[in-house]
Design an enzyme around this catalytic site. Structure first.
Site, short mmCIF file in Angstrom:
data_model
loop_
_atom_site.label_atom_id
_atom_site.label_comp_id
_atom_site.label_asym_id
_atom_site.label_seq_id
_atom_site.Cartn_x
_atom_site.Cartn_y
_atom_site.Cartn_z
N SER A 177 59.89 33.06 -62.76
CA SER A 177 60.89 32.77 -63.79
C SER A 177 61.79 33.96 -64.09
O SER A 177 62.99 33.80 -64.33
CB SER A 177 60.21 32.29 -65.07
OG SER A 177 59.50 31.09 -64.84
N HIS A 229 61.58 35.81 -69.09
CA HIS A 229 62.87 35.13 -68.98
C HIS A 229 63.99 36.03 -69.50
O HIS A 229 65.03 36.20 -68.85
CB HIS A 229 62.85 33.84 -69.80
CG HIS A 229 61.88 32.82 -69.29
ND1 HIS A 229 61.72 31.58 -69.88
CD2 HIS A 229 61.01 32.84 -68.25
CE1 HIS A 229 60.81 30.89 -69.23
NE2 HIS A 229 60.35 31.65 -68.24
#
Length: 274
Positions: A177, A229
């Site tokens: 991610s 993220h």
């Protein structure tokens, strides 16, 4: 009601088509250009004059940018799939290479890299979503930047995501991610100048919406490493912003590689030296 040009006299207009209002500018000479005069390049949008005067800039069609696999993207997807199968067969494989903050703080810094190729064994959707996002955004970037700089962007974003997780959280994390959000960040910066065109505005809004949804997920679901993220997104945006400042000379590809790998190394050192 006047049916003619009702735009104010100070409206910015394309330097080649004065009748066309625009919010775009050439990222090299900074002259205003309309969507018709805008050409994609590895470092932003170029006007016809700047793009024709640079041997280092390769113009590619929109179709070639958006279709098919590219070597680095395909390699990453295959490698991630093979690693996932190994995880399924041997649970210890995940423990040996996942990002475990306690072990990273003890010197096992390589886990911030290896964890980007691991995914949750209990959720097939985890790897499917990340690899699908890579397929959607990766080939276009790789064709624009070249495989070396693209891999650098992917790895540096993964490292930055790992650094953010290391300092803002505790426990363990796996997944690509951080790297994927780095691609999001680079595309976000790259499409920002195009928001003045119909197509560019649509792409920019779609990407912002996608980012907003993904950044909001941790508020509604547990077990999501939002720190990775944010770290990956920040790295992608910084790298793309710096790339846009590199003049389109024959040495531009080398400079882009130096920038992205230098930032990735600096992020890694933030873990190694502590």
């Amino acid at each position: 009601m006047d049916s003619g040009d009702s735009q104010p006299p100070d409206t910015v207009r394309c330097y080649r088509h004065p009748e066309r209002a625009t919010a775009l500018r050439c990222s090299r000479c900074e002259r205003p250009i309309c969507g018709f005069c805008s050409h994609d390049s590895p470092v932003g949008q170029r006007c016809p004059q700047c793009i024709s005067g640079s041997a280092a800039t390769r113009v590619v069609t929109a179709r070639s940018l958006s279709t098919g696999f590219t070597p680095a993207v395909l390699t990453i997807i295959v490698l991630s799939a093979v690693v996932y199968l190994l995880q399924r067969q041997n649970p210890q494989f995940t423990v040996d290479y996942a990002h475990l903050t306690d072990l990273v703080s003890r010197g096992e810094w390589w886990r911030v890299i290896t964890a980007a190729f691991l995914h949750s064994r209990s959720s097939l959707l985890h790897i499917l979503f990340n690899m699908y996002a890579l397929y959607l955004f990766g080939p276009r970037l790789e064709r624009q930047l070249g495989a070396i700089s693209f891999v650098g962007l992917y790895l540096s974003s993964a490292i930055a995501g790992g650094v953010a997780f290391q300092y803002l959280s505790a426990g363990g994390a796996v997944g690509a991610s951080g790297a994927i959000f780095g691609l999001f960040g680079a595309v976000l910066v790259g499409t920002f100048p195009l928001r003045g065109t119909v197509q560019g505005a649509a792409q920019f809004r779609q990407l912002v919406l996608l980012l907003a949804i993904n950044l909001a997920l941790p508020f509604f679901a547990t077990g999501i490493a939002w720190e990775a993220h944010v770290g990956g997104l920040a790295m992608g945006m910084v790298v793309a912003a710096l790339w846009q400042r590199i003049p389109p000379t024959p040495g531009a590809p080398l400079l882009r590689a130096m920038v992205v790998y230098g930032l990735g190394l600096a992020a890694l050192l933030a873990i190694v030296v502590t």
